[in-house]
Design a protein around this motif. Structure first.
Motif, PDB file in Angstrom:
ATOM      1  N   ILE A  79      -1.340   9.968   3.001  1.00 43.11           N
ATOM      2  CA  ILE A  79      -1.262  10.127   4.055  1.00 43.11           C
ATOM      3  C   ILE A  79      -1.626   8.466   4.718  1.00 43.11           C
ATOM      4  O   ILE A  79      -2.512   7.887   4.100  1.00 43.11           O
ATOM      5  N   ASP A  80      -0.602   8.324   5.067  1.00 40.56           N
ATOM      6  CA  ASP A  80       0.272   6.551   5.496  1.00 40.56           C
ATOM      7  C   ASP A  80      -0.964   5.790   6.124  1.00 40.56           C
ATOM      8  O   ASP A  80      -0.591   6.378   7.612  1.00 40.56           O
ATOM      9  N   GLU A  81      -1.265   4.747   6.837  1.00 39.07           N
ATOM     10  CA  GLU A  81      -2.162   4.731   7.555  1.00 39.07           C
ATOM     11  C   GLU A  81      -3.514   5.776   8.979  1.00 39.07           C
ATOM     12  O   GLU A  81      -3.332   5.549  10.172  1.00 39.07           O
ATOM     13  N   ILE A  82      -4.038   5.747   7.834  1.00 41.34           N
ATOM     14  CA  ILE A  82      -5.882   7.196   8.485  1.00 41.34           C
ATOM     15  C   ILE A  82      -6.079   6.615   8.829  1.00 41.34           C
ATOM     16  O   ILE A  82      -6.446   6.374  10.618  1.00 41.34           O
ATOM     17  N   ASP A  83      -6.093   5.380   9.366  1.00 36.09           N
ATOM     18  CA  ASP A  83      -7.116   4.704  10.467  1.00 36.09           C
ATOM     19  C   ASP A  83      -6.372   4.477  11.963  1.00 36.09           C
ATOM     20  O   ASP A  83      -7.034   3.635  13.310  1.00 36.09           O
ATOM     21  N   LYS A  84      -5.100   4.669  12.066  1.00 35.96           N
ATOM     22  CA  LYS A  84      -4.365   4.659  13.110  1.00 35.96           C
ATOM     23  C   LYS A  84      -5.036   6.570  13.527  1.00 35.96           C
ATOM     24  O   LYS A  84      -4.910   6.026  15.860  1.00 35.96           O
ATOM     25  N   ALA A  85      -5.965   7.064  13.708  1.00 34.88           N
ATOM     26  CA  ALA A  85      -5.762   7.849  14.512  1.00 34.88           C
ATOM     27  C   ALA A  85      -7.384   7.953  15.003  1.00 34.88           C
ATOM     28  O   ALA A  85      -7.883   6.715  14.490  1.00 34.88           O
ATOM     29  N   ASP A  86      -7.958   9.036  15.478  1.00 37.66           N
ATOM     30  CA  ASP A  86      -8.943   8.967  15.938  1.00 37.66           C
ATOM     31  C   ASP A  86      -9.938   9.070  15.057  1.00 37.66           C
ATOM     32  O   ASP A  86      -9.819   9.350  14.045  1.00 37.66           O
ATOM     33  N   LEU A  87     -11.176   8.821  15.275  1.00 38.14           N
ATOM     34  CA  LEU A  87     -12.704   8.473  14.674  1.00 38.14           C
ATOM     35  C   LEU A  87     -12.937   9.605  13.705  1.00 38.14           C
ATOM     36  O   LEU A  87     -13.185   9.953  12.764  1.00 38.14           O
ATOM     37  N   GLU A  88     -12.607  11.274  14.729  1.00 41.35           N
ATOM     38  CA  GLU A  88     -12.856  12.035  13.626  1.00 41.35           C
ATOM     39  C   GLU A  88     -12.252  12.581  12.709  1.00 41.35           C
ATOM     40  O   GLU A  88     -12.064  13.548  11.832  1.00 41.35           O
ATOM     41  N   ASN A  94       2.890  10.281   8.252  1.00 42.03           N
ATOM     42  CA  ASN A  94       2.451   9.384   9.003  1.00 42.03           C
ATOM     43  C   ASN A  94       1.506   9.657  10.017  1.00 42.03           C
ATOM     44  O   ASN A  94       2.084  10.154  10.663  1.00 42.03           O
ATOM     45  N   ILE A  95       0.838   8.690  10.444  1.00 41.85           N
ATOM     46  CA  ILE A  95      -0.439   9.126  10.572  1.00 41.85           C
ATOM     47  C   ILE A  95       0.112   8.416  12.071  1.00 41.85           C
ATOM     48  O   ILE A  95       0.056   6.819  11.916  1.00 41.85           O
ATOM     49  N   LYS A  96       0.117   8.844  13.244  1.00 40.94           N
ATOM     50  CA  LYS A  96      -0.428   8.406  14.411  1.00 40.94           C
ATOM     51  C   LYS A  96      -1.955   8.077  15.568  1.00 40.94           C
ATOM     52  O   LYS A  96      -2.404   9.106  14.600  1.00 40.94           O
ATOM     53  N   SER A  97      -1.346   7.739  16.368  1.00 44.89           N
ATOM     54  CA  SER A  97      -2.461   7.432  16.964  1.00 44.89           C
ATOM     55  C   SER A  97      -3.284   8.949  17.860  1.00 44.89           C
ATOM     56  O   SER A  97      -4.187   9.309  18.371  1.00 44.89           O
ATOM     57  N   LYS A 154       4.711  27.653  10.173  1.00 43.05           N
ATOM     58  CA  LYS A 154       4.592  26.053   9.325  1.00 43.05           C
ATOM     59  C   LYS A 154       3.620  25.102   9.133  1.00 43.05           C
ATOM     60  O   LYS A 154       2.778  24.774   9.716  1.00 43.05           O
ATOM     61  N   LEU A 155       3.687  25.492   7.906  1.00 42.72           N
ATOM     62  CA  LEU A 155       2.988  24.207   7.072  1.00 42.72           C
ATOM     63  C   LEU A 155       3.105  22.864   7.092  1.00 42.72           C
ATOM     64  O   LEU A 155       4.646  22.535   7.124  1.00 42.72           O
ATOM     65  N   GLY A 156       2.546  22.391   7.491  1.00 46.30           N
ATOM     66  CA  GLY A 156       1.831  20.683   7.573  1.00 46.30           C
ATOM     67  C   GLY A 156       2.560  20.071   5.807  1.00 46.30           C
ATOM     68  O   GLY A 156       2.488  20.667   5.320  1.00 46.30           O
ATOM     69  N   LYS A 157       2.351  18.760   6.010  1.00 41.41           N
ATOM     70  CA  LYS A 157       2.486  17.876   5.071  1.00 41.41           C
ATOM     71  C   LYS A 157       1.259  18.296   4.182  1.00 41.41           C
ATOM     72  O   LYS A 157       1.736  18.385   2.661  1.00 41.41           O
ATOM     73  N   LEU A 158      -0.559  18.505   4.176  1.00 39.53           N
ATOM     74  CA  LEU A 158      -0.894  18.918   3.512  1.00 39.53           C
ATOM     75  C   LEU A 158      -0.851  20.370   2.839  1.00 39.53           C
ATOM     76  O   LEU A 158      -0.550  20.569   1.700  1.00 39.53           O
ATOM     77  N   GLY A 159      -0.522  21.373   3.912  1.00 41.01           N
ATOM     78  CA  GLY A 159      -0.559  22.278   3.886  1.00 41.01           C
ATOM     79  C   GLY A 159       0.646  22.372   2.557  1.00 41.01           C
ATOM     80  O   GLY A 159       0.911  23.403   1.633  1.00 41.01           O
ATOM     81  N   GLU A 160       1.871  21.830   3.181  1.00 44.22           N
ATOM     82  CA  GLU A 160       2.965  21.673   1.399  1.00 44.22           C
ATOM     83  C   GLU A 160       2.492  21.361   0.221  1.00 44.22           C
ATOM     84  O   GLU A 160       2.855  22.066  -0.730  1.00 44.22           O
ATOM     85  N   LYS A 216       0.364  -1.295  -0.349  1.00 43.70           N
ATOM     86  CA  LYS A 216       0.027  -0.065  -0.037  1.00 43.70           C
ATOM     87  C   LYS A 216       0.535   1.215   0.422  1.00 43.70           C
ATOM     88  O   LYS A 216       0.813   1.865  -0.893  1.00 43.70           O
ATOM     89  N   THR A 217       1.543   1.317   1.367  1.00 38.34           N
ATOM     90  CA  THR A 217       2.777   2.452   0.900  1.00 38.34           C
ATOM     91  C   THR A 217       3.699   2.472  -0.268  1.00 38.34           C
ATOM     92  O   THR A 217       3.958   3.413  -0.792  1.00 38.34           O
ATOM     93  N   MET A 218       4.047   1.376  -0.580  1.00 39.72           N
ATOM     94  CA  MET A 218       4.502   1.907  -2.027  1.00 39.72           C
ATOM     95  C   MET A 218       4.460   1.915  -2.955  1.00 39.72           C
ATOM     96  O   MET A 218       4.681   2.588  -4.034  1.00 39.72           O
ATOM     97  N   LEU A 219       2.863   1.777  -2.599  1.00 39.09           N
ATOM     98  CA  LEU A 219       2.134   2.598  -4.224  1.00 39.09           C
ATOM     99  C   LEU A 219       2.274   4.087  -4.228  1.00 39.09           C
ATOM    100  O   LEU A 219       2.437   4.237  -6.192  1.00 39.09           O
ATOM    101  N   ALA A 220       2.394   4.766  -3.394  1.00 39.69           N
ATOM    102  CA  ALA A 220       2.170   5.773  -3.173  1.00 39.69           C
ATOM    103  C   ALA A 220       4.176   6.511  -3.840  1.00 39.69           C
ATOM    104  O   ALA A 220       4.045   7.227  -5.091  1.00 39.69           O
ATOM    105  N   GLU A 221       5.133   5.748  -3.655  1.00 41.19           N
ATOM    106  CA  GLU A 221       6.008   6.185  -4.536  1.00 41.19           C
ATOM    107  C   GLU A 221       6.170   5.747  -6.128  1.00 41.19           C
ATOM    108  O   GLU A 221       7.032   6.547  -5.763  1.00 41.19           O
TER     109      GLU A 221
END
Length: 276
Positions: A119-128, A63-66, A101-107, A44-49
């Motif tokens: 946007i890698d592993e979006i399901d690690k973050a909270d539901l919102e 990279n998304i974390k909890s 400082k711009l984040g990745k989406l801002g960049e 999945k991640t290699m696809l974007a590369e």
């Protein structure tokens, strides 16, 4: 009638199914985020590369974390640094933009050229988290309150979002994405993948490694099924070691490269002793 773009055709290093190629090109044509699901190790991640390399575009990775919040992808206001500079009499403290400082989406929005945003592993973050990005991904802009500046995408980025399906994503978010589930490669596709890494792999090594690998994946009581990357590593070490082919099934050399849990290792050894 919209003509489907065929910009992405895979790369020499990344072998993709026709269905995956179609999903990528549909997302590019419709200018929608591509949501990729699949078990770990399916590329999945290699696809974007691969998309970035194929199209000759810069890749930005978020990279998304909890603990990740959507705001971090837009911008951050470094109030602590501004306070620190103010205490030590640094020039330009009144220029708030200096501390934005711009984040990745801002960049991605602010880039002079179109980029690939992963946007890698979006399901690690909270539901919102996914819902918090809906407006920005739709409108391709966001507002910086501290400087009263609107950052609008100069070029709409190609957005690839990955998920390991650890959490269900909101329906409102799913409606805005092109979705594709990467099935685990069958043996013919897996052989094509392996041969991109090892074009001269010995046929008997490949066959014996495949037999063991797919037998392990078929075991119902295995807690962690081995992935594509682990098979590639195993074939690599089998070749480097020069282990006799006839020992691969009988002795399972270097099986710790493929099986990573104690309970699974014991199960595999018992089953393979029975089978071979």
């Amino acid at each position: 009638m919209i003509q489907l773009q065929n910009d992405f055709q895979g790369t020499n290093e990344y072998v993709a199914s026709k269905e995956l190629l179609t999903a990528v090109n549909v997302a590019i044509t419709l200018q929608k985020p591509l949501l990729i699901k699949g078990e770990p190790g399916t590329g999945k991640t290699m696809l974007a590369e691969a998309v970035a390399k194929s199209l000759g575009k810069k890749l930005l990775v978020w990279n998304i974390k909890s603990t990740t919040k959507a705001q971090e992808g837009l911008y951050m206001y470094d109030t602590i640094q501004r306070l620190y500079d103010g205490q030590f009499g640094e020039e330009g403290v009144d220029d708030i933009a200096k501390y934005i400082k711009l984040g990745k989406l801002g960049e991605a929005f602010d880039s002079e050229e179109q980029v690939i945003l992963l946007i890698d592993e979006i399901d690690k973050a909270d539901l919102e988290f996914p819902n918090d990005l809906l407006w920005e991904l739709d409108q391709m802009e966001f507002y910086i309150h501290e400087t009263k500046r609107t950052v609008k995408a100069k070029h709409r980025p190609i957005v690839v979002i990955t998920s390991n399906a650890e959490k269900e994503l909101p329906d409102a978010f799913l409606r805005r994405c092109i979705f594709h589930y990467i099935d685990f490669p069958d043996a013919p596709l897996m052989e094509e993948i392996v041969r991109t890494h090892f074009p001269d792999v010995e046929e008997n090594v490949l066959k014996n490694a495949f037999d063991v690998f797919y037998d392990i994946r078929a075991m119902k009581d295995i807690r962690k099924k081995p992935s594509t990357s682990e098979l590639i590593d195993w074939i690599n070490v089998l070749q480097i070691s020069g282990i006799p082919v006839e020992k691969i099934k009988k002795e399972l050399p270097f099986i710790g490269v493929v099986v990573k849990k104690d309970e699974d290792l014991e199960t595999v050894k018992q089953r393979m002793a029975q089978n071979y």
